[in-house]
Motif scaffolding. Structure first.
Motif, PDB file in Angstrom:
ATOM      1  N   ASN A 158     -46.919  29.565  11.798  1.00 47.88           N
ATOM      2  CA  ASN A 158     -46.861  29.434  10.344  1.00 47.88           C
ATOM      3  C   ASN A 158     -45.526  28.865   9.892  1.00 47.88           C
ATOM      4  OD1 ASN A 158     -48.241  30.093   7.724  1.00 47.88           O
ATOM      5  ND2 ASN A 158     -46.384  31.304   7.449  1.00 47.88           N
ATOM      6  N   ILE A 159     -44.480  29.101  10.692  1.00 48.88           N
ATOM      7  CA  ILE A 159     -43.163  28.545  10.381  1.00 48.88           C
ATOM      8  C   ILE A 159     -43.107  27.080  10.778  1.00 48.88           C
ATOM      9  CG2 ILE A 159     -40.703  28.663  10.964  1.00 48.88           C
ATOM     10  CD1 ILE A 159     -41.111  31.709  11.261  1.00 48.88           C
ATOM     11  N   ASP A 197     -34.634  35.350  20.596  1.00 49.62           N
ATOM     12  CA  ASP A 197     -34.135  34.238  21.407  1.00 49.62           C
ATOM     13  C   ASP A 197     -34.589  32.876  20.881  1.00 49.62           C
ATOM     14  OD1 ASP A 197     -32.598  35.669  23.126  1.00 49.62           O
ATOM     15  OD2 ASP A 197     -33.866  35.414  24.893  1.00 49.62           O
ATOM     16  N   VAL A 198     -35.372  32.871  19.795  1.00 46.31           N
ATOM     17  CA  VAL A 198     -35.861  31.625  19.197  1.00 46.31           C
ATOM     18  C   VAL A 198     -35.122  31.401  17.883  1.00 46.31           C
ATOM     19  CG1 VAL A 198     -37.881  30.409  18.298  1.00 46.31           C
ATOM     20  CG2 VAL A 198     -38.133  31.971  20.244  1.00 46.31           C
ATOM     21  N   PRO A 199     -34.326  30.343  17.790  1.00 47.93           N
ATOM     22  CA  PRO A 199     -33.490  30.130  16.593  1.00 47.93           C
ATOM     23  C   PRO A 199     -34.270  30.199  15.281  1.00 47.93           C
ATOM     24  CG  PRO A 199     -32.882  28.570  18.304  1.00 47.93           C
ATOM     25  CD  PRO A 199     -34.100  29.281  18.809  1.00 47.93           C
ATOM     26  N   GLU A 200     -35.463  29.618  15.260  1.00 46.92           N
ATOM     27  CA  GLU A 200     -36.247  29.601  14.022  1.00 46.92           C
ATOM     28  C   GLU A 200     -36.750  30.988  13.628  1.00 46.92           C
ATOM     29  OE1 GLU A 200     -36.978  25.551  15.995  1.00 46.92           O
ATOM     30  OE2 GLU A 200     -36.577  27.628  16.599  1.00 46.92           O
ATOM     31  N   LYS A 205     -36.908  37.226   8.194  1.00 40.77           N
ATOM     32  CA  LYS A 205     -37.543  38.407   7.613  1.00 40.77           C
ATOM     33  C   LYS A 205     -39.035  38.195   7.348  1.00 40.77           C
ATOM     34  CE  LYS A 205     -33.753  40.735   7.655  1.00 40.77           C
ATOM     35  NZ  LYS A 205     -33.592  41.804   8.675  1.00 40.77           N
ATOM     36  N   ALA A 206     -39.389  36.989   6.926  1.00 38.89           N
ATOM     37  CA  ALA A 206     -40.811  36.706   6.668  1.00 38.89           C
ATOM     38  C   ALA A 206     -41.608  36.815   7.960  1.00 38.89           C
ATOM     39  CB  ALA A 206     -40.965  35.314   6.061  1.00 38.89           C
ATOM     40  N   PHE A 207     -41.074  36.255   9.040  1.00 40.18           N
ATOM     41  CA  PHE A 207     -41.736  36.355  10.341  1.00 40.18           C
ATOM     42  C   PHE A 207     -41.854  37.811  10.780  1.00 40.18           C
ATOM     43  CE2 PHE A 207     -41.053  36.893  14.932  1.00 40.18           C
ATOM     44  CZ  PHE A 207     -42.183  36.269  15.435  1.00 40.18           C
ATOM     45  N   GLU A 208     -40.777  38.557  10.678  1.00 40.75           N
ATOM     46  CA  GLU A 208     -40.776  39.956  11.094  1.00 40.75           C
ATOM     47  C   GLU A 208     -41.806  40.768  10.316  1.00 40.75           C
ATOM     48  OE1 GLU A 208     -36.804  41.408  10.689  1.00 40.75           O
ATOM     49  OE2 GLU A 208     -35.976  40.047  12.215  1.00 40.75           O
TER      50      GLU A 208
END
Length: 308
Positions: A158-159, A197-200, A205-208
């Motif tokens: 999604n990112i 470990d993934v910069p993006e 916070k949205a991903f988390e």
């Protein structure tokens, strides 16, 4: 006092006594009726409570509930229920299909030894890749790690497609990939540790939140339901159209990890060269390597693999 008055007094007394008894009987009947009514209400309340508890107990939970949840599809997907993950330079005429399961040890071995070769071909525009991700190991071995990791991959996708590719590589890496029998990726905390470990994804916070909330759990179930598509029931599998591609087996002999990786990369290269022709020194998407060449396919664009 006359006998008449005496009889009348006695009769009046009997009437008063009878009236009092009737009044008391009515009160008793009313009391019993109230007791019964309250008891019935109590029984109904208890029965209703039990019924509600039974209904709640029988409601699906976890991944069964995810099947009924509202479908949210990640960005950079297409097709029915967003189950087509097509990544690469859209001008590339060919599409390689890759079938994987995040818990699969053979998939991890491929990604650890040869994953960079696959990414290079995507970056160079040699072909697009359609990823189909299964969760059959959860069904075979028990657990939820494949589905949970797939849902987290949806949050990464999604990112951006590049975040998806990097996160998938990290999940398969020697640093993090667990033994197939250890359902480590069922834990959101472990998935977030890998994502750091993934910069993006690090600190995103949205991903988390999407990982913790299971935003793409239903989508993961829809992806998992593709098991058996094009007859594929094992991973990793590679297909070009309806043709299943075969990588030469590595000889069973003592060798170092470096020697194994070299052979694996060479065998993958031979398979790709045989099917798609020799690499042309960069291809159409060489310049897109700056962003990983993982821009994905525009929503609604026709899937060249046939769309099923």
């Amino acid at each position: 006092m006359s006998n008449r008055n005496t009889q009348e007094n006695k009769q009046a007394a009997r009437e008063r006594i009878r009236a009092q008894r009737d009044k008391e009987k009515k009160k008793e009947r009313l009391r019993r009726q109230l007791v019964v009514a309250v008891s019935v209400v109590g029984v109904l309340a208890v029965a209703g409570g039990i019924g509600f508890a039974v209904l709640k107990a029988n409601e699906p939970t976890g991944w069964e509930a995810a099947k009924e949840a509202k479908l949210v599809t990640p960005a950079h997907t297409q097709g029915k229920n967003g189950t087509e993950i097509l990544i690469g330079d859209k001008s590339a005429k060919d599409t390689l299909e890759v079938f994987e399961d995040v818990r699969c040890p053979a998939c991890a071995a491929f990604e650890q030894s040869t994953g960079e070769e696959l990414l290079k071909d995507i970056h160079d525009g040699r072909f697009k890749v359609r990823f189909t991700l299964y969760s059959f190991i959860d069904d075979m071995s028990g657990g939820e790690g494949s589905k949970n990791a797939l849902s987290a991959l949806g949050a990464a996708l999604n990112i951006s497609p590049e975040a998806f590719l990097k996160y998938k590589s990290a999940l398969y890496s020697t640093t993090y990939h667990p033994d197939e029998r250890e359902d480590l990726y069922a834990k959101d905390a472990e998935l977030l540790k890998v994502a750091a470990d993934v910069p993006e994804l690090k600190g995103n916070k949205a991903f988390e939140k999407q990982v913790k909330d299971g935003t793409y759990d239903r989508w993961a179930m829809e992806m998992s339901a593709l098991f058996g598509r094009k007859g594929v029931r094992g991973t990793p599998t590679f297909m070009h159209g309806d043709k299943k591609l075969t990588i030469a087996e590595i000889p069973q002999q003592q060798m170092t990890q470096q020697q194994y990786n070299q052979l694996a990369r060479a065998n993958f290269g031979k398979m790709i060269d045989k099917e798609f022709g020799p690499a042309k020194g960069g291809g159409a998407g060489k310049d897109s390597g700056k962003d990983g060449g993982g821009q994905g396919i525009a929503k609604g664009e026709k899937d060249p693999t046939g769309g099923n």
